[in-house]
Design an enzyme around this catalytic site. Sequence first.
Site, mmCIF file in Angstrom:
data_model
loop_
_atom_site.group_PDB
_atom_site.id
_atom_site.type_symbol
_atom_site.label_atom_id
_atom_site.label_comp_id
_atom_site.label_asym_id
_atom_site.label_seq_id
_atom_site.Cartn_x
_atom_site.Cartn_y
_atom_site.Cartn_z
ATOM 1 C CG ASP A 222 -1.932 1.137 1.434
ATOM 2 O OD1 ASP A 222 -2.585 1.260 0.468
ATOM 3 O OD2 ASP A 222 -1.655 2.161 2.269
ATOM 4 C CD GLU A 264 -2.304 2.614 -3.432
ATOM 5 O OE1 GLU A 264 -3.268 3.219 -3.579
ATOM 6 O OE2 GLU A 264 -1.719 2.692 -2.179
HETATM 7 C C1 NOJ Z 1 -4.619 3.070 -0.413
HETATM 8 C C2 NOJ Z 1 -5.794 2.375 -0.237
HETATM 9 O O1 NOJ Z 1 -6.398 1.724 -1.265
HETATM 10 C C3 NOJ Z 1 -6.757 3.219 0.355
HETATM 11 O O2 NOJ Z 1 -7.988 2.571 0.692
HETATM 12 C C4 NOJ Z 1 -6.309 3.791 1.872
HETATM 13 O O3 NOJ Z 1 -6.941 4.671 2.421
HETATM 14 C C5 NOJ Z 1 -5.004 4.302 1.573
HETATM 15 N N1 NOJ Z 1 -4.012 3.634 0.720
HETATM 16 C C6 NOJ Z 1 -4.140 4.643 2.901
HETATM 17 O O4 NOJ Z 1 -3.705 3.442 3.276
#
Ligand code: NOJ
Length: 570
Positions: A222, A264
């Site tokens: 993430d 991500e």
């Molecule tokens: C990306 C995640 O997909 C999202 O749902 C989240 O709020 C943020 N990162 C922070 O962790």
Amino acid sequence: MDSQGTLDGVDSADPGAVFADGGQPAWYRDAVVYSLDVKTFQDSDGDGWGDFQGLIDRLDYLEEIGVDCLWVRPFYPSPLRDNGYDVADYRGVDDRMGSMDDFDRLVDEMDDRGMRLITDLVLNHTSVDHEWFQRAREDPDSKYHDYYLWTSHIDDAFHTENIFPEFEDGVWSYDEVAEKHYFHQFYNHQPDLNVANPEVQEELFDIIQFWLERGVDGFRIDAAHPMVLPKGHNAHRMDDPQWLFREMKRRAREVKDDAVLLAEADDEPDHLDFYFAGGDGFDALFNFVGNSHVTYGVGVEDTWPLHRMFEQIPDGDPDGHVWWANFLRNHDEWNLLKLPHEALEHAREEFREGHGDGRDSWIFGRGHRLRLADLYDGDHDRIAMAHSLLLALPGTPILFSGDEIGMHADLDLPERQAVRTPMRWDGSEPNAGFSSADADELVIPVDGTGWPGVFQADVASQRGDADSLFARVSRAVEARKRAPEVSRGDFAVVDTDPKEVWAHRFDHDGEVLLTVHNFADDHREAVVGFDVDPDDAECVLGDAEFTVADGGVSVSMDGCDYLWLRGEKR
Ligand code: NOJ
């Protein structure tokens, strides 16, 4: 293994090969991934929360779609102020979703079925409830204090925009116990970790090892981009941020030699190659440029956004280190920032739903909290075609739970909860078969409950119906599993008219796989170059009419038709 991480003597053209030519594990390049949240998938014990046992009970369903890898969103103990992306303990399971034993059983069950498991790791920040943060705020001399980023001089500190601008004024919040401000790029309850601190880095490597030893096959990392952005009072950046990614992978591979790290990293297109670190960093990146352009292009019946997407992103090469994880929608807002300004403005108004009474789909100044079925007006032909395209794109496809049956968003719910409602198994059952608990005890309300007559998709009405969206998505998944060309072949866009028709091909092992998609709502004819023996052409997917002649194929397509053809190259 040799120093490149490849296995001597393994032929990467072989679909069973362990490593692709680029030295990366082949399994995830061939995988079809399904992303889900345990707490909203299936409740097995009637407490209103989806749980690991519920997911185990539904593995047959997932096998029926044909997916062979699950990406499971955070299930760790958490106050759930950001749906679990606010982790309070990295080494546990939230007991509302089950126990560690249940988790282990999921791993075993998936192993038995030859399915892979990817879990979410949130390493940029913790919850304020995490013990590290509690100790950090209570004792400035404890090592945990330096796990986070503080300032006692807020006016002189580095300021930047918060990632959730609608909810947070900035990136600093005051902590009354520490009597200082702490840095957070996301919500104020998610303090950023000081990832430049070697002790924090060791913690992160340990967490990676912990879950790999429990049997997971890899991670979605993430917020990989915010991890390496300037942070803290002095806008500090790590000297060599790629080192962190390389080391994460090295540590992961020490435990499991085909573990994967999927990032991500929603960074600018010309900075995306950085995250691969020449093959030693992340194994794949979520294709955010692709997500905005593909989903928009299909929605506005035009192929220019796909051309633009391929111009913008580094080429995904089966022999190289660049690899994309493609998706049509995810559990967040549909982020449009990668579209050119005019298209973003157009998409903002064109797809907007709700308006007023808090029911506006536009959020964070950058996207819609809508599902695919909302964007495409519930048109199952268009959703099926979009899935065929997703499965045919170079990279690993990621399906978003519920989109395979055309679930809608519930704009009555706050923020991104709108797109995270529980799976609708059977609309004739209480809570659509998700849970036997009272509706007001559900972790997130089931969409459509209490609204008789409102159309809401469910699994029961589609399973077994060959024309259903579910059946069409499953057939596209199955086609992908029979088409190793997509993950191993050389990709090329194929010129074609009209502009609503998109065609691309893969060349692999003397064969050509050609895929054609009609984005228009109505009939289109297209002639597409196809240099195969006319007698040899085989339809892999789709029911558009086609005639193969010397050097080309004429395709006659109804609205939203698609066609995958294979033949031996001449
Ligand atoms: C990306 C995640 O997909 C999202 O749902 C989240 O709020 C943020 N990162 C922070 O962790």
